[in-house]
Scaffold this active site. Sequence first.
Site, PDB file in Angstrom:
ATOM      1  N   SER A  28     -23.608  -0.792  -4.159  1.00  0.00           N
ATOM      2  CA  SER A  28     -23.578  -0.395  -2.751  1.00  0.00           C
ATOM      3  C   SER A  28     -24.097   1.018  -2.580  1.00  0.00           C
ATOM      4  O   SER A  28     -23.940   1.866  -3.474  1.00  0.00           O
ATOM      5  CB  SER A  28     -22.125  -0.459  -2.281  1.00  0.00           C
ATOM      6  OG  SER A  28     -21.990   0.188  -1.041  1.00  0.00           O
ATOM      7  N   TYR A  72     -13.662   2.598  -2.715  1.00  0.00           N
ATOM      8  CA  TYR A  72     -14.529   1.422  -2.864  1.00  0.00           C
ATOM      9  C   TYR A  72     -15.846   1.816  -3.549  1.00  0.00           C
ATOM     10  O   TYR A  72     -16.278   1.183  -4.516  1.00  0.00           O
ATOM     11  CB  TYR A  72     -14.784   0.800  -1.480  1.00  0.00           C
ATOM     12  CG  TYR A  72     -15.992  -0.076  -1.427  1.00  0.00           C
ATOM     13  CD1 TYR A  72     -15.982  -1.335  -2.026  1.00  0.00           C
ATOM     14  CD2 TYR A  72     -17.169   0.349  -0.791  1.00  0.00           C
ATOM     15  CE1 TYR A  72     -17.106  -2.141  -1.991  1.00  0.00           C
ATOM     16  CE2 TYR A  72     -18.294  -0.447  -0.748  1.00  0.00           C
ATOM     17  CZ  TYR A  72     -18.255  -1.697  -1.360  1.00  0.00           C
ATOM     18  OH  TYR A  72     -19.371  -2.482  -1.327  1.00  0.00           O
ATOM     19  N   LYS A  99     -17.648   0.785  -7.358  1.00  0.00           N
ATOM     20  CA  LYS A  99     -19.021   0.298  -7.601  1.00  0.00           C
ATOM     21  C   LYS A  99     -19.737   1.199  -8.617  1.00  0.00           C
ATOM     22  O   LYS A  99     -20.455   0.716  -9.497  1.00  0.00           O
ATOM     23  CB  LYS A  99     -19.802   0.255  -6.281  1.00  0.00           C
ATOM     24  CG  LYS A  99     -19.273  -0.779  -5.294  1.00  0.00           C
ATOM     25  CD  LYS A  99     -19.618  -2.190  -5.736  1.00  0.00           C
ATOM     26  CE  LYS A  99     -19.049  -3.260  -4.866  1.00  0.00           C
ATOM     27  NZ  LYS A  99     -19.376  -4.615  -5.267  1.00  0.00           N
TER      28      LYS A  99
HETATM   29  N1  UFG Z   1     -19.050   1.210  13.958  1.00  0.00           N
HETATM   30  C1  UFG Z   1     -18.587   1.318  15.250  1.00  0.00           C
HETATM   31  N2  UFG Z   1     -17.643   0.429  15.672  1.00  0.00           N
HETATM   32  C2  UFG Z   1     -17.156  -0.558  14.865  1.00  0.00           C
HETATM   33  C3  UFG Z   1     -17.645  -0.679  13.539  1.00  0.00           C
HETATM   34  C4  UFG Z   1     -18.587   0.237  13.112  1.00  0.00           C
HETATM   35  O1  UFG Z   1     -18.996   2.203  16.005  1.00  0.00           O
HETATM   36  O2  UFG Z   1     -16.291  -1.323  15.306  1.00  0.00           O
HETATM   37  C5  UFG Z   1     -20.079   2.154  13.493  1.00  0.00           C
HETATM   38  C6  UFG Z   1     -19.633   2.972  12.295  1.00  0.00           C
HETATM   39  O3  UFG Z   1     -18.957   4.136  12.712  1.00  0.00           O
HETATM   40  C7  UFG Z   1     -20.964   3.255  11.608  1.00  0.00           C
HETATM   41  C8  UFG Z   1     -21.807   2.022  11.921  1.00  0.00           C
HETATM   42  O4  UFG Z   1     -21.184   1.407  13.047  1.00  0.00           O
HETATM   43  O5  UFG Z   1     -21.560   4.356  12.194  1.00  0.00           O
HETATM   44  C9  UFG Z   1     -21.839   1.027  10.782  1.00  0.00           C
HETATM   45  O6  UFG Z   1     -20.520   0.813  10.351  1.00  0.00           O
HETATM   46  P1  UFG Z   1     -20.097  -0.362   9.364  1.00  0.00           P
HETATM   47  O7  UFG Z   1     -18.613  -0.323   9.239  1.00  0.00           O
HETATM   48  O8  UFG Z   1     -20.717  -1.639   9.802  1.00  0.00           O
HETATM   49  O9  UFG Z   1     -20.820   0.019   7.997  1.00  0.00           O
HETATM   50  P2  UFG Z   1     -20.773   1.350   7.126  1.00  0.00           P
HETATM   51  O10 UFG Z   1     -22.058   2.080   7.360  1.00  0.00           O
HETATM   52  O11 UFG Z   1     -19.527   2.112   7.327  1.00  0.00           O
HETATM   53  O12 UFG Z   1     -20.721   0.762   5.657  1.00  0.00           O
HETATM   54  C10 UFG Z   1     -21.509  -0.346   5.229  1.00  0.00           C
HETATM   55  C11 UFG Z   1     -20.722  -1.177   4.243  1.00  0.00           C
HETATM   56  C12 UFG Z   1     -20.442  -0.368   3.003  1.00  0.00           C
HETATM   57  C13 UFG Z   1     -21.739   0.142   2.439  1.00  0.00           C
HETATM   58  C14 UFG Z   1     -22.514   0.904   3.478  1.00  0.00           C
HETATM   59  C15 UFG Z   1     -23.864   1.273   2.916  1.00  0.00           C
HETATM   60  O13 UFG Z   1     -19.513  -1.628   4.846  1.00  0.00           O
HETATM   61  O14 UFG Z   1     -19.814  -1.171   2.047  1.00  0.00           O
HETATM   62  O15 UFG Z   1     -22.690   0.110   4.636  1.00  0.00           O
HETATM   63  O16 UFG Z   1     -24.656   1.969   3.830  1.00  0.00           O
HETATM   64  F1  UFG Z   1     -21.494   0.978   1.416  1.00  0.00           F
END
Ligand code: UFG
Length: 326
Positions: free
Chosen positions: A117, A141, A145
């Site tokens: 990841s 997490y 990895k």
């Molecule tokens: N977000 C919102 N509202 C939500 C969910 C997410 O605004 O309900 C925002 C988050 O703050 C972030 C973006 O949308 O800015 C993406 O969030 P995600 O939770 O979908 O994904 P992340 O970027 O936090 O993480 C994901 C995977 C990880 C991985 C990462 C790699 O969940 O396991 O991408 O870039 F490591």
Amino acid sequence: MNILVIGGAGYIGSHVTREFLDNGHNCTVYDNLSSGLRQNLYKEALFIHGDILDFPCLLDVMTNTSFDALIHLAAFKAAGESMLNPGKYARNNIMGTINILNAACQGGIKNIVFSSSAAVYGEPQYLPIDEKHPTVPENFYGFTKLDIERLLEWYDKLKNIRFAALRYFNAAGYDIDSRIKGLEQNPANLIPIIMETAIGIRKEMQVFGNDYDTTDGTCIRDYIHVNDLAKGHVSALDYIIKNDKSITINLGSEQGFSVTQVLETARKITGKPIPAKTVERRSGDPAKLTASCSLASELLGWKARYSDMETLIKTSWEAYKIAINS
Ligand code: UFG
């Protein structure tokens, strides 16, 4: 080839299994169905209901069939939960992988493709992030990895195992031909949450902060379509076998979309209002993450094909509509 897909009933695993089957390989799926779904199993693939913490079961499977390779996608992946319950993540992700590696050695399986990841990088020090970027995970997490990548390096040196560690950016979308019917349960990621809001499972979604240093103030991420990811696994396995060499590579789209851009595209494509409320920032969220995938392009000839935002949303929306109507 005979391929063992561990975690093959899950969201990414089911797409990866489909891709290997489509490329003419025999697949055996090993999954404990904790988040994987029976709906995601294919009649062409054998299924073994097993846990990666069950070493005798892994050993039995890996010594009874001669596998050319294994794909390891079995892991817990909620970054927030990993900070509250690190023991759960250490046990499943790290101990489970040690079991897999030891069983693979005894079973004579020499090639491993591992779902890593972009979480291994932590807060970006420069963009786009290439594989030389320092690895300082921000959450447990991501640490699991990274730790597994290091284990793989040692098993390469000491046990002659070849691996491809694939550092996924934000995996999203559903099968381009709508062949995968099972929806990810209790999703924590942006696009499925937007879809659940569009379809009416949620009343509204939350935007985590709009005061970031980005064009519209919301966070920017690199979203990569699961079919692109799946193709990356097939190419990576080919590479490590042909070159007898392990690799660690990014898989992303090399494009950045803000939360607002994702939401607006979803409203346009679904025709649904998708109510959204801006709330506080979520802790640990970097403002911007984008991948450099030059290495994947150079070594594997791989490039994202389905990862434009329209396709990501369209394929997700199709999957949600099919699942809700069935
Ligand atoms: N977000 C919102 N509202 C939500 C969910 C997410 O605004 O309900 C925002 C988050 O703050 C972030 C973006 O949308 O800015 C993406 O969030 P995600 O939770 O979908 O994904 P992340 O970027 O936090 O993480 C994901 C995977 C990880 C991985 C990462 C790699 O969940 O396991 O991408 O870039 F490591």
